[in-house]
Write a protein that holds these residues in place. Sequence first.
Motif, PDB file in Angstrom:
ATOM      1  N   THR A  43       0.829  -1.202   0.000  1.00  0.00           N
ATOM      2  CA  THR A  43       0.000   0.000   0.000  1.00  0.00           C
ATOM      3  C   THR A  43       0.863   1.251   0.000  1.00  0.00           C
ATOM      4  N   THR A  45       1.358   4.892   1.526  1.00  0.00           N
ATOM      5  CA  THR A  45       1.002   5.692   2.698  1.00  0.00           C
ATOM      6  C   THR A  45       1.819   6.984   2.683  1.00  0.00           C
ATOM      7  N   ASP A 233      -3.383   3.668   1.214  1.00  0.00           N
ATOM      8  CA  ASP A 233      -3.863   3.102   2.480  1.00  0.00           C
ATOM      9  C   ASP A 233      -5.273   3.581   2.793  1.00  0.00           C
ATOM     10  N   TRP A 239     -10.787   2.363   0.056  1.00  0.00           N
ATOM     11  CA  TRP A 239      -9.512   2.168  -0.625  1.00  0.00           C
ATOM     12  C   TRP A 239      -9.503   2.992  -1.913  1.00  0.00           C
TER      13      TRP A 239
END
Length: 451
Positions: A43, A45, A233, A239
Amino acid sequence: METHHPTPDTAVNVARARTRFVVPFPYSVNRRGEPNNSSTVWTWTDATPADPIWRSAIDRNYFTLETEATRFTRSRTLVLRPPIGGGGPPPMNLEWFPPFANSIRRRLAMIVVGAYMVLFESLNSLQASALLQGFLVVDLEFPGTVTVVRPVQSPANTETPDRLTLADVLKVNELFKYYRLPYQGHSANGHSDMFRGCRFDWRKEALLDPEQPGYSRDAYLGRWDWMLQCPIDSVYGTWYYVVPQEWISQARHFEESSSRRGRLPRGWLTFPHDRAFVWTAVAADPAHLKDFRSTDADSSHWVHLVNADPPACSPCHASPYELEWIRPRTYRRWSHLGSQHGFAADSAAFWTPPDGSNQLFDSFFGVHFDLALTVLYSRVVLLHIGAGLGSSSYRSSLSDFLPCVELLMPLALSLQQQGHEMEALLRAAMDTDRMFENLARRVYMAVKLRR
């Protein structure tokens, strides 16, 4: 004057080297459902102070207020994180065969510093716009020691350590930068040797194999577009993704099509290039910066590093053309200390002595990188708007141009002396001022002729 013989790039030892590869793409953040088994997903972030791409408030003082707003306040910088317990990026062992070396190959256990994403204007209220451009950044550190692998039948040890050389750095930079196949047969010119056995998609165990179908897709586009498929994230269980899945499929179909490409949608491949922008630095003996025939002449080593050229494995001098080309592209403020910068249209380089401070590396990959990324952003947006003027979307391109005047052509990116001087070299190298003037004339004529 004493005459010295030229040296090949293989003879230049390097104490430290690091390279960033930067790939532009348009983005359109979209919301989708939760991925299957979200605990095992890579992911994106937000960057934190622990990440090399992070810039503190003090760092941001390097820039003018409008540049700080463009690069930081209205933009978002993300870091690709592994799944919980995933342990980080997989090993990246890259190999190449120096010519005339009797099948001896050099193996580099590369260190992945990080993978980043910068989304310009993502915190603005813009919808579809040419200003919504992102950049994928892969940051690699070279190992201090290279493994020399000899054929099994060799009387010497099969594997022995050797020092990192400039040729190693040049070879990796030259081949890693291609995210699209530049021409048919390119993979046979060392590319398949370098990436054989690498995991092109960190989410999967699959390894690159030149003998298998789909190698060209996976070894070029596939090394990058999987990152565009990783979600940002989740926020409150939602999402987000930076590009629609349709763009991924369109780009792959476009690359795999050998004819009638002009009629096919390009997906996220709107930037008309096949290579990443290369941002590289080495710590090596500054004596190699000069040609030795003249104290005023730059060496072929410096030319090759700045232009992300393949290595010269036999002695050579810089040609008269190369000497003329490199001179205005070199920033020599600290040349008397053995350090200098070079800026080209698709690459930039920094050379510093092996006993130099790590702070010099940090500055090059810090505020100097942000300076270059902002100019590169201008270049990408200008080309995007220019392409739109020649299509049915010219009205949106016209509406994009006015914000460009404010966002892409500030009075100055930095008032720091070195930043101001580097900005001039970067703009000249990427040709952004001329591109802006040409685009302004096209916009003027487009408005005038359509009245």
